[in-house]
Every structure is written in C-alpha cells, then in structure tokens.
Design an enzyme around this catalytic site. Structure first.
Site, PDB file in Angstrom:
ATOM      1  N   PHE A   7     -24.813 -46.606  -2.184  1.00 42.62           N
ATOM      2  CA  PHE A   7     -23.814 -47.657  -2.007  1.00 42.62           C
ATOM      3  C   PHE A   7     -23.318 -48.168  -3.352  1.00 42.62           C
ATOM      4  O   PHE A   7     -24.113 -48.388  -4.278  1.00 42.62           O
ATOM      5  CB  PHE A   7     -24.405 -48.863  -1.266  1.00 42.62           C
ATOM      6  CG  PHE A   7     -24.641 -48.666   0.197  1.00 42.62           C
ATOM      7  CD1 PHE A   7     -23.585 -48.669   1.095  1.00 42.62           C
ATOM      8  CD2 PHE A   7     -25.932 -48.499   0.691  1.00 42.62           C
ATOM      9  CE1 PHE A   7     -23.798 -48.518   2.454  1.00 42.62           C
ATOM     10  CE2 PHE A   7     -26.156 -48.353   2.046  1.00 42.62           C
ATOM     11  CZ  PHE A   7     -25.085 -48.354   2.934  1.00 42.62           C
ATOM     12  N   ASP A   8     -22.018 -48.383  -3.451  1.00 43.38           N
ATOM     13  CA  ASP A   8     -21.480 -49.258  -4.474  1.00 43.38           C
ATOM     14  C   ASP A   8     -21.842 -50.687  -4.049  1.00 43.38           C
ATOM     15  O   ASP A   8     -22.303 -50.905  -2.925  1.00 43.38           O
ATOM     16  CB  ASP A   8     -19.961 -49.072  -4.564  1.00 43.38           C
ATOM     17  CG  ASP A   8     -19.302 -50.065  -5.492  1.00 43.38           C
ATOM     18  OD1 ASP A   8     -19.835 -50.289  -6.589  1.00 43.38           O
ATOM     19  OD2 ASP A   8     -18.257 -50.619  -5.114  1.00 43.38           O
ATOM     20  N   CYS A   9     -21.615 -51.649  -4.917  1.00 46.53           N
ATOM     21  CA  CYS A   9     -21.977 -53.033  -4.606  1.00 46.53           C
ATOM     22  C   CYS A   9     -20.757 -53.882  -4.257  1.00 46.53           C
ATOM     23  O   CYS A   9     -20.513 -54.194  -3.095  1.00 46.53           O
ATOM     24  CB  CYS A   9     -22.743 -53.630  -5.787  1.00 46.53           C
ATOM     25  SG  CYS A   9     -23.155 -55.373  -5.604  1.00 46.53           S
ATOM     26  N   SER A  10     -19.973 -54.234  -5.264  1.00 48.22           N
ATOM     27  CA  SER A  10     -18.844 -55.150  -5.072  1.00 48.22           C
ATOM     28  C   SER A  10     -17.781 -54.546  -4.167  1.00 48.22           C
ATOM     29  O   SER A  10     -17.278 -53.454  -4.425  1.00 48.22           O
ATOM     30  CB  SER A  10     -18.219 -55.506  -6.423  1.00 48.22           C
ATOM     31  OG  SER A  10     -19.129 -56.199  -7.226  1.00 48.22           O
ATOM     32  N   VAL A 206     -20.857 -44.215  -0.643  1.00 48.87           N
ATOM     33  CA  VAL A 206     -20.052 -45.255  -0.009  1.00 48.87           C
ATOM     34  C   VAL A 206     -19.521 -46.196  -1.082  1.00 48.87           C
ATOM     35  O   VAL A 206     -20.293 -46.803  -1.825  1.00 48.87           O
ATOM     36  CB  VAL A 206     -20.872 -46.065   1.024  1.00 48.87           C
ATOM     37  CG1 VAL A 206     -19.958 -47.019   1.785  1.00 48.87           C
ATOM     38  CG2 VAL A 206     -21.610 -45.146   1.985  1.00 48.87           C
TER      39      VAL A 206
END
Length: 261
Positions: A7-10, A206
């Site tokens: 996963f990316d975060c922001s 993602v």
C-alpha cells in the site's frame, strides 16, 4: 500461492488534507498532488522534512534554509536533472511561508502526525511551494488490514511520507513496523516489488499518485483507489483495477486467488 500487498499511504490508506502555498502568487492550493506539481517543470524536487518538529515556535522571518540546515530532510521525488547543492541556496523565502499553510491545516481534524515539505526549483535555487499535510485514516482501513492478515496476505506500506507519520499510521492500522517503508521514493517502491517477486510472491501494488507508477508497472496487479477524490492521471492510466473504497481490495485478492488456482 503467496500474495503480498503493498500500500501507498497518503490518499490510499489516509484521507489527506494537504495545503500547498505558491510562494510567488501567495495563493493556496488544497489537496493537489505534490508529485504532479513537480512533474510540471524540470529541475524540481520535493523535499520532505523528516523530523517531527514544532514549526510554529521559530521566528517566522527566519530563512527556511536555516531550518533545513538544522533538520534532517530528504528528496522524496524529483524531476531530473536536479542540482542538489542549490536546494539550500534560497535565503529570501522565510519560515512564514511554511507556517501559513500549517495555520490553515490546523482548522481541520487531523488524526495522523503533521508533515512538512517544499518544492524547490533546483536549477535556479528557489523554493517555489511550501506544503503542510495531515489526515485521518479511512474508517474501513483497520478492518480491511485485519481481514487481509487473516487471509495470510503479507501486507506492506511503502510511502514517501516521513518516518514519524508512517510509524504512527502503522500503529493505528495494526501493521508491524518491520513491514513499513517510510521516505520511499518511486525507485524504492519499485525495488520492494521486485524483491518480493524474487521471494516468490504474487504482488499487488495499491496507490494513487505518479510516484507509485514504477511500482505499479512492476507489480503483478496494480490497483488505484479513488477514495481520496484526487488521483494522478499517470497512475489512473497504468492501473489494472480501479476501486472506490479500500475495503474492495479484499475482493481483488480473492479474485486473484481464483484465477491463479
């Protein structure tokens, strides 16, 4: 079949509130993608302040580069060619330019740590934009992470955000710190995908921003989440699957398992 999910975060796990100030025009931009602004001009670099600092204490008339000289910082994203020695050249732009977007951000509900960044024209040695960010974890994220772990999916977070923000996020959503990669520029995200594939994982990436694109292209399956409402066209164009809510990733994983049986 082993599956790893990165996963990316922001914008992906966190609903981001990002206030950007254009230093020249003195106008504010809300929730624009910083990497898209960097992509608009050669020589720009996105500089993140890595430390958890009290930005409102120092003198607003202090040059921003004086703060940088005493603080750990790094290049999170850039549009080559860049001249690194020019990053600390601008003594005209004052700390007030970074405090202003922070004051606006303070009006919103923020659940994560604050993050601070700059966009610098490294060719001319000029700070062009100042950035303050914060956000709240999407409400579906903790339960989604829990279900993925129950499904024996290896879950990682690779984010260009600073260490303190990503560590706090990992605590909020239940991911061990050994599976997070803060301050991850686009090549580090891509390398993580490559290494996981070498370990025998089918890898799903993602994200929602252009700095996720190299990792998306390297992954076995790329997913863009539209939940934050502002995504990169580059990421949109290369993604295999588009989802409106992060909880839909459960169905994506289940479908991948079916097709690979």
């Amino acid at each position: 079949m082993k599956i790893a999910l990165v996963f990316d975060c922001s914008g992906t796990l966190v609903r981001v509130k990002r206030i950007i100030k254009d230093v020249d025009s003195q106008k504010f931009l809300c929730d624009n993608q910083t990497v898209d602004i960097v992509d608009e001009k050669k020589g720009r670099a996105l500089i993140i302040i890595k430390e958890n600092i009290n930005l409102m204490g120092p003198n607003p008339e202090m040059p921003i580069v004086d703060l940088l000289s005493k603080t750990e910082w790094g290049i999170s994203y850039c549009n080559p060619p860049i001249i690194k020695e020019n990053i600390l050249k601008d003594r005209k732009t004052k700390l007030k330019e970074l405090q202003d977007p922070t004051n606006i951000l303070n009006r919103f509900e923020i659940g994560t740590d604050y993050g601070y960044a700059l966009i610098v024209d490294t060719i001319n040695g000029k700070i062009e934009y100042t950035i303050a960010t914060g956000g709240c974890v999407f409400p579906e994220v903790p339960e989604t992470i829990k279900k993925l772990k129950e499904m024996k999916i290896k879950v990682f977070v690779a984010s260009g955000d600073g260490k303190y923000a990503v560590e706090k996020l990992s605590e909020l959503i239940g991911i061990n710190k050994k599976y997070i990669m803060p301050e991850a520029h686009q090549n580090l995200k891509k390398e993580l995908i490559i290494n996981l594939k070498k370990e025998g994982y089918k890898v799903i990436m993602v994200g929602d921003a252009s700095n996720d694109v190299p990792a998306m292209l390297e992954s076995d399956l790329s997913v863009i989440t539209l939940q934050n409402g502002n995504v990169s066209k580059k990421a949109l164009d290369v993604s295999d699957i588009k989802i409106e809510n992060i909880k839909e990733i459960i169905g994506v994983v289940e479908e991948l398992r079916k097709t690979e049986q």
